[in-house]
Design an enzyme around this catalytic site. Structure first.
Site, short mmCIF file in Angstrom:
data_model
loop_
_atom_site.label_atom_id
_atom_site.label_comp_id
_atom_site.label_asym_id
_atom_site.label_seq_id
_atom_site.Cartn_x
_atom_site.Cartn_y
_atom_site.Cartn_z
N CYS A 35 12.03 -12.80 -31.88
CA CYS A 35 12.17 -14.07 -31.43
C CYS A 35 13.61 -14.45 -32.01
O CYS A 35 14.25 -15.39 -31.40
CB CYS A 35 11.57 -15.09 -32.30
N CYS A 105 14.64 -24.84 -35.61
CA CYS A 105 14.53 -24.08 -36.84
C CYS A 105 13.75 -24.99 -38.12
O CYS A 105 13.23 -24.36 -38.95
CB CYS A 105 16.03 -24.09 -37.47
#
Lengths: 187, 390
Positions: A35, A105
């Site tokens: 990822c 994030c």
């Protein structure tokens, strides 16, 4: 170049609570090498379900490191019930905001936290409930629905910014649009 | 803080000699080169000289040089001209590691205009699958466009060989030589190319100036339709100052070519070897035997590119990453993916691209900074433990 706040830069250059917590009794992991970002969160929880210590290990960009670092500061001293209410928006706010393309994030921080709490309580989180939408980043329709509702997302681009879904090969963009439309239709 | 600039495949420092050459034309010499007076022709004369110098760098005739606004305009012009010249042909061929100026144009032509697009793959070293390319050349093919050298890895495609095979079938051949120019010798005559793109800012000229070489005798359909400039092949008043700068830059590029393939190449190899020696879990991307002399694409296991770049940036070091986080897209770059570079190092790939302005002291500083940055990032990476990938 990304416009990071001074707080993001500070937490990247001087991350707080880095490394494995030797006497951790709860661990939450999310993301993978493929990822491009991953977070392993360690918690030490006392008998009153209070987080007395927290640390992290992160692979990822500056905002991933900063989000992880911020998360550990936010949750230290909280009870697990309080921590469970921490949202990805809280992490972003703590850092004075993140570029919209980097919101995923903060979502990663929330996800690791939820997994750590479940780990402490011995709850098995069903691996990925729902229907897989984005194969590249393994994101399901339920995750997309949650993120759309929680953050008022409007477009496929928003969904990519928050969950990365659709940011790889792009094959699932039409499906993401359908999911957004279904949430809107529900009102 | 001193800047250490090792991002020359992104853009280059405008050479002092180039600036000096351009300065008078920002000021007193503002005439229009097309004017019928001596004042305008002072500029006209400089442009003719510049055209000659550009032609010399690639062994062309000045008449074959069209000035454009950038490499992207050159690429687009070349492809659209070819499609207009061969309106009944529906296949167009390129590689899957091209610059977006070609790749996205071809995808547009496929998705919106119904062209049959062949994207020729590369192998793990970044070398082109030539058999597949040659097999896909059909009677229905309008154009083949292949980059001369790759911007990310520096891998060089065998353009003279490809161009000969393509053009002998009567198919038009274009090459994007933006990264090759000034780094390796280019001879359009020997290489049989029909059209070739260059960009000024990659060879120490300013941004906003490009070149399209169009082989003499070839029918050319202008992309910008307007006045008589560039013999009617590209309308719009010339970017006089930048053209004059580009002429000087091409002259310098020719002079520096030997340095590029000795001094700059040695610095690049020095940097590469030091990084490999001092840091574990490192791999170099691309065909080591077949690479631009200034380019190093190097992947670091278990760390992410943007984080490395920011740590370099703190020391004034400019480089770029092959990872995505810098561009907004989330996968590693399409070039690294096409080469099947494993994720473990693709996300942590950094491109250093040197120029003759770099020094050995700068390379030592980069190595020192990289050793410390990678150590710091691996200390917090969940995928790195006891000196290896987990």
């Amino acid at each position: 170049m990304w416009e990071y706040t001074d707080k993001v830069k500070d937490h990247f250059m001087h991350p707080r609570n880095v490394g494995e917590l030797k006497d951790a009794n709860a661990v939450g992991e999310t993301g993978s090498l493929n990822c491009g970002d991953a977070l392993k969160l360690f918690l030490k929880v006392d008998e009153n379900e209070r987080i007395v210590d927290a640390s992290f290990m992160t692979f990822g960009c500056a905002s991933a490191v900063a989000s992880s670092s911020a998360l550990t500061e936010i949750i230290k001293g909280m009870t697990l019930d309080e921590a469970a209410k921490v949202t990805n928006g809280d992490i972003a706010d703590y850092l004075g905001g993140l570029p919209k393309e980097k919101m995923h994030c903060s979502v990663m921080g929330k996800s690791a936290l939820q997994k750590a709490i479940a780990d402490y309580r011995g709850i098995q989180i069903m691996e990925k409930p729902g229907e897989m939408v984005c194969e590249c980043f393994e994101v399901t329709d339920l995750e997309i629905i949650d993120a759309v509702k929680a953050n008022g997302l409007e477009t496929t681009e928003d969904v990519t910014n928050y969950l990365k879904a659709g940011g790889g090969c792009g094959k699932c963009l039409d499906r993401i649009e359908e999911v957004i439309a279904s949430v809107k239709a529900e009102g | 803080m001193n800047v250490i600039y090792t991002d020359n495949n992104a853009t280059t420092r405008v050479a002092d000699e180039v600036i000096e050459e351009m300065l008078p034309f920002f000021g007193g010499f503002y005439g229009n080169p097309s004017s019928m007076h001596t004042f305008g022709d002072r500029v006209g004369k400089k442009i003719r000289q510049a055209r000659q110098k550009v032609a010399d760098l690639i062994h062309a005739d000045p008449d074959e040089i069209i000035f454009t606004s950038c490499g992207t305009e050159s690429d687009n012009s070349a492809v659209f001209s070819a499609l207009n010249a061969r309106p009944d042909k529906k296949r167009i061929i390129t590689s899957n590691v091209e610059h977006p100026a070609i790749l996205n144009l071809f995808k547009f032509l496929r998705d919106k205009k119904g062209y049959d697009v062949v994207l020729v793959p590369v192998d793990k070293k970044g070398d082109l699958d030539l058999d597949l390319l040659y097999d896909s050349l059909s009677d229905d093919t309008a154009i083949v466009s292949m980059m001369w050298a790759n911007n990310e890895t520096g891998v060089i495609f065998p353009i003279p060989e490809i161009a000969e095979k393509v053009t002998e079938k009567g198919i038009l051949f274009h090459t994007d030589a933006v990264q090759a120019a000034g780094k390796i010798p280019i001879d359009v005559r020997a290489a049989h190319v029909d059209m070739l793109s260059l960009s000024g800012h990659k060879i120490h000229a300013p941004k906003g100036i490009g070149v399209l070489y169009v082989k003499k005798g070839m029918k050319f359909f202008p992309y910008l339709i307007g006045g008589h400039q560039e013999k009617g092949r590209r309308g719009g008043t010339e970017n006089t100052v930048s053209i004059i700068g580009l002429g000087k830059a091409c002259e310098l590029a020719e002079q520096h070519l030997p340095i590029m393939n000795t001094q700059v190449k040695e610095l690049r190899d020095y940097l590469q070897n030091k990084l490999l020696e001092k840091i574990p879990g490192v791999s170099v991307n691309g065909d080591l035997e077949n690479r631009l002399p200034n380019t190093l694409s190097i992947g670091f296991d278990a760390v992410e590119g943007e984080s490395i770049l920011l740590m370099l940036d703190k020391e004034g070091i400019c480089a770029s990453s092959g990872s995505a986080c810098t561009s907004g897209s989330l996968d590693p770059s399409h070039v690294l993916m096409a080469m099947e570079v494993p994720f473990k190092s693709a996300h942590g790939t950094i491109r250093f691209s040197l120029s003759h302005y770099n020094t050995k002291e700068e390379m030592d500083h980069i190595v020192k900074t990289m050793v410390s940055a990678i150590e710091t990032l691996r200390a917090m990476s969940p995928f790195w433990k006891d000196g290896k990938l987990v």
